[in-house]
Design an enzyme around this catalytic site. Structure first.
Site, PDB file in Angstrom:
ATOM      1  N   HIS A   1     -14.250 -40.425 -48.392  1.00 12.60           N
ATOM      2  CA  HIS A   1     -13.782 -41.397 -47.415  1.00 12.60           C
ATOM      3  C   HIS A   1     -14.674 -41.388 -46.165  1.00 12.60           C
ATOM      4  O   HIS A   1     -15.204 -42.419 -45.751  1.00 12.60           O
ATOM      5  CB  HIS A   1     -12.327 -41.094 -47.048  1.00 12.60           C
ATOM      6  CG  HIS A   1     -11.714 -42.031 -46.061  1.00 12.60           C
ATOM      7  ND1 HIS A   1     -10.790 -42.975 -46.415  1.00 12.60           N
ATOM      8  CD2 HIS A   1     -11.905 -42.177 -44.732  1.00 12.60           C
ATOM      9  CE1 HIS A   1     -10.425 -43.659 -45.354  1.00 12.60           C
ATOM     10  NE2 HIS A   1     -11.103 -43.192 -44.305  1.00 12.60           N
ATOM     11  N   GLU A   2     -14.859 -40.200 -45.619  1.00 14.33           N
ATOM     12  CA  GLU A   2     -15.655 -40.104 -44.386  1.00 14.33           C
ATOM     13  C   GLU A   2     -17.120 -40.440 -44.663  1.00 14.33           C
ATOM     14  O   GLU A   2     -17.782 -41.088 -43.854  1.00 14.33           O
ATOM     15  CB  GLU A   2     -15.528 -38.718 -43.760  1.00 14.33           C
ATOM     16  CG  GLU A   2     -14.112 -38.330 -43.338  1.00 14.33           C
ATOM     17  CD  GLU A   2     -13.454 -39.340 -42.403  1.00 14.33           C
ATOM     18  OE1 GLU A   2     -14.178 -40.020 -41.641  1.00 14.33           O
ATOM     19  OE2 GLU A   2     -12.215 -39.466 -42.450  1.00 14.33           O
TER      20      GLU A   2
END
Ligand code: ADP
Ligand code: MG
Ligand code: ZN
Length: 651
Positions: free
Chosen positions: A460-461
């Site tokens: 995600h990051e």
């Protein structure tokens, strides 16, 4: 936020990493005299002596017989009814000639009376009437009686003082007493045997670098003053509880080797009303006398909360204390080498006046440690423990994401205790694992993520970061981390190149893109999506809505303002109950435009991540490995991955 690990670890901090079990030192059968016991004994003896003297102490003639009035006495003497008289001070006792035998003085009635002093008049009267008399020395004349009467008079006072003393000792705990309440209780740390240095603090390298400057300045103030430079005299250590703010402040003092006045914000506002301000004055008075030195105010938020805030118009006492701090900080001679450090985990509630230039205008962020940082902290706290050969601190560090220094200190201590309970000579890996289980389960902190959660968060990051990197006009990535903080499992920090006051459409489009990057990355890499993108969607949607309704950035809606008249604030949510000043039809069009714009951006992001899949994987892997990567590391990974890619494809 974590349930404050600060408190439960503070004691432990003072006792070192492991508290030996067993009896307290020195208590091996002998009676120990401590201050309180001595006080008790003194008080007991004083009471006893007083009682003794009160009962038998004064060798008085007593007051035997019937009491008669002075006039009766004088009358009896002049009419010859008195056999003999004994006088002491203002009392006369004697025998009347009322005996029934041959001699009326035998078995005569005894009497006593009060006479005028000095008793020479009485003596003269007795002499004139030929009554034999005897004058006894005054009961307060003998040496013994002097002490007796002193004790008699002063014992109750002594007792009272003793009691006050004892109570004040009890209420403040230290050598302080009630009479010094207006003085500061600042503890003065000097380089003693328990000197804390930067070697005791790990995993907060950036903060250390910032503070090293202060240390250097305090060591050689002349060097800095030579060029007329002013060193900032207020520094605020900001960070979640247990990350080592207090520890760092002590370390600064230890390193600089200057006097260090430490006081907790809550101590200013304590016990007696009206002392806060005078304590502050006293504290700074002392500090000015011993410059160069450090003044450390721990838990600044206890006293530095925004004035006027809170129920019932705020707290007068606290406000005065805060005002005094502000006054003192302004009153520094800029050439005086005094540095005021303060620590807080709530910088948001501080009074803005405290943060003004010239006061606590410098911030040192003490953040949660990343993996390498945790390993370093574990090393610090296990250096005095006998460690088994199988202990791999890097593994322990990997298994403790989200933990702060205080948690890790606690973990080491817990492991040592478990090993001791098992009668091991060394702390082994099993002890660490069990200790971790115990802490994690015991505290029920959802902070320690499962491997799967970490993986999702990493992608995600990484998605946010890669999209930002690959989109022109996007803000540069400052740092990517999957160290959980607060509610967020991970964070990608951006660093706007300059302060912006005006946003271009291109910039906003880039911003929407990297905002969507997290979700798209989950979808691309893991084939499934999670709830983790809620916040991203909220930000993106707000932004797009403002673009459409306020900034005229959609073709269909056109350059019309459809918002309400309030301060434009990028990304802020629409307030509820806001009046809508446009038709239902227009509302429909706005919704469609918002949807369409987001959809277009979503496709763009999908495309970016699909073509840069290898980068996404590389960054996610690095995050899983290191947890935090900064911009240079990120660029290195991207360059590396790009070159590998070109080898594979033969380009
Ligand atoms: P804070 O003031 O930030 O709440 P403290 O400085 O009181 O935290 O930290 C509590 C204890 O946790 C320290 O005494 C120390 O034993 C341990 N600790 C916290 N942070 C660190 C660190 N960065 N390095 C080593 N030990 C730490
Ligand atoms: Mg603290
Ligand atoms: Zn996100």
């Amino acid at each position: 936020m974590m349930p404050s690990p600060d408190r439960q670890n503070r004691d432990q901090n003072d006792r070192g990493p492991m508290t030996p079990q067993g009896s307290p030192p020195g208590n091996n059968g002998h009676i120990q005299f401590n201050g309180t016991m001595i006080l008790w004994i003194v008080m007991g003896v004083a009471l006893l002596v007083w009682l003794i003297f009160a009962i038998w102490g004064s060798p008085s003639i007593g007051s035997s017989g019937t009491k008669i009035s002075t006039s009766t006495f004088v009358n009896d003497v002049t009419t010859g009814k008195v056999c003999s008289v004994t006088i002491q001070d203002d009392t006369a006792t004697g025998v009347l000639k009322t005996g029934t035998g041959s001699d009326p003085c035998v078995n005569g009635q005894k009497f006593n009376t009060v006479i005028a002093t000095p008793n020479t008049d009485t003596a003269t009267l007795l002499g004139q009437n030929h009554v034999p008399y005897d004058i006894k020395p005054s009961s307060s004349n003998s040496a013994g009686s002097v002490i007796g009467s002193i004790l008699l008079n002063f014992a109750p006072i002594l007792l009272l003082i003793g009691i006050i003393f004892w109570f004040s000792r009890r209420s403040s705990g230290t050598q302080q007493n009630l009479f010094s309440f207006g003085q500061s209780r600042a503890r003065l740390y000097t380089s003693g045997k328990t000197r804390t240095t930067f070697a005791d603090v790990a995993g907060v390298e950036e903060a250390k670098v910032d503070l090293e400057e202060i240390v250097d300045y305090l060591r050689t103030p002349e060097r800095y003053q030579r060029l007329g430079g002013k060193i900032p005299h207020g520094m605020l250590l900001v960070g979640p509880p247990g990350t080592g703010k207090t520890l760092l402040a002590k370390a600064v003092a230890g390193e600089a080797d200057v006097p260090f006045f430490s006081m907790s914000g809550s101590e200013f506002v304590e016990m007696l009303v009206g002392v806060g301000a005078s304590r502050v004055r006293d504290l700074f008075e002392k500090a000015k006398k011993s410059a160069p030195c450090i003044v450390f105010i721990d838990e600044l938020d206890a006293v530095g909360r925004q004035r006027g805030a809170g129920m019932g118009g705020g707290n007068d006492e606290r406000e005065q204390t805060l005002n005094q701090i502000l006054v003192e900080m302004d009153g520094f001679d800029p050439r005086q080498a005094i540095v005021v450090l303060a620590a807080t985990n709530r910088p948001d509630v501080l009074d803005p006046a405290l943060l003004r230039p010239g006061r606590f205008d410098r911030r040192v962020v003490v953040d949660r440690p990343d993996r390498a940082g945790r390993q370093a902290i574990l090393a610090v706290h296990s250096r005095d423990l006998p460690m088994g050969d199988d202990v791999k601190l890097d593994i322990v560090a990997r298994n403790t994401p989200g933990m702060v220094g205080a948690d890790l200190a606690n973990l080491c201590n817990e492991a040592a205790l478990l090993a001791a309970r098992r009668n091991l000579d060394k702390v082994d890996m099993q002890s660490f694992e069990d200790a971790l289980d115990r802490i994690v389960i015991g505290a029920q902190r959802p902070l320690v993520l499962s491997e799967q959660e970490r993986r999702i968060t990493a992608f995600h990051e990484a998605g946010h970061a890669i999209v930002a990197l690959m989109t022109p006009e996007a803000d540069p990535v400052h740092k990517v981390t999957i160290v959980p903080r607060g509610q967020a499992l991970g964070v990608t920090q951006f660093m706007p190149a300059e302060d912006r006051h005006n946003y271009s459409r291109g910039y906003l489009m880039a911003r929407i893109a990297y905002g969507l990057g997290g979700r798209v990355a989950e979808e691309t890499a893991l084939g499934d999506v999670t709830t983790g993108a809620e916040n991203d969607f909220q930000n993106v949607t707000n932004l797009v809505r403002e673009m459409v309704t306020r900034w005229g950035m959609s073709k269909r809606v056109g350059p019309v303002f459809y918002g309400s008249d309030r301060e434009v604030f990028l990304g802020r949510e629409m307030s509820l109950g806001q009046q809508r000043e446009f038709s239902e039809h227009m509302a429909g069009i706005i919704d469609e435009e918002v949807e369409q714009l987001i959809d277009e951006r979503y496709q763009y992001v999908k495309n970016v991540l699909a073509t840069n899949r290898h980068l996404l994987d590389a960054v996610a892997a690095a995050l899983l490995e290191r947890e935090t990567i900064d911009s240079t590391e990120l660029q290195a990974i991207v360059r590396q991955a790009a070159s590998e890619q070109s080898v594979i494809t033969g380009r």
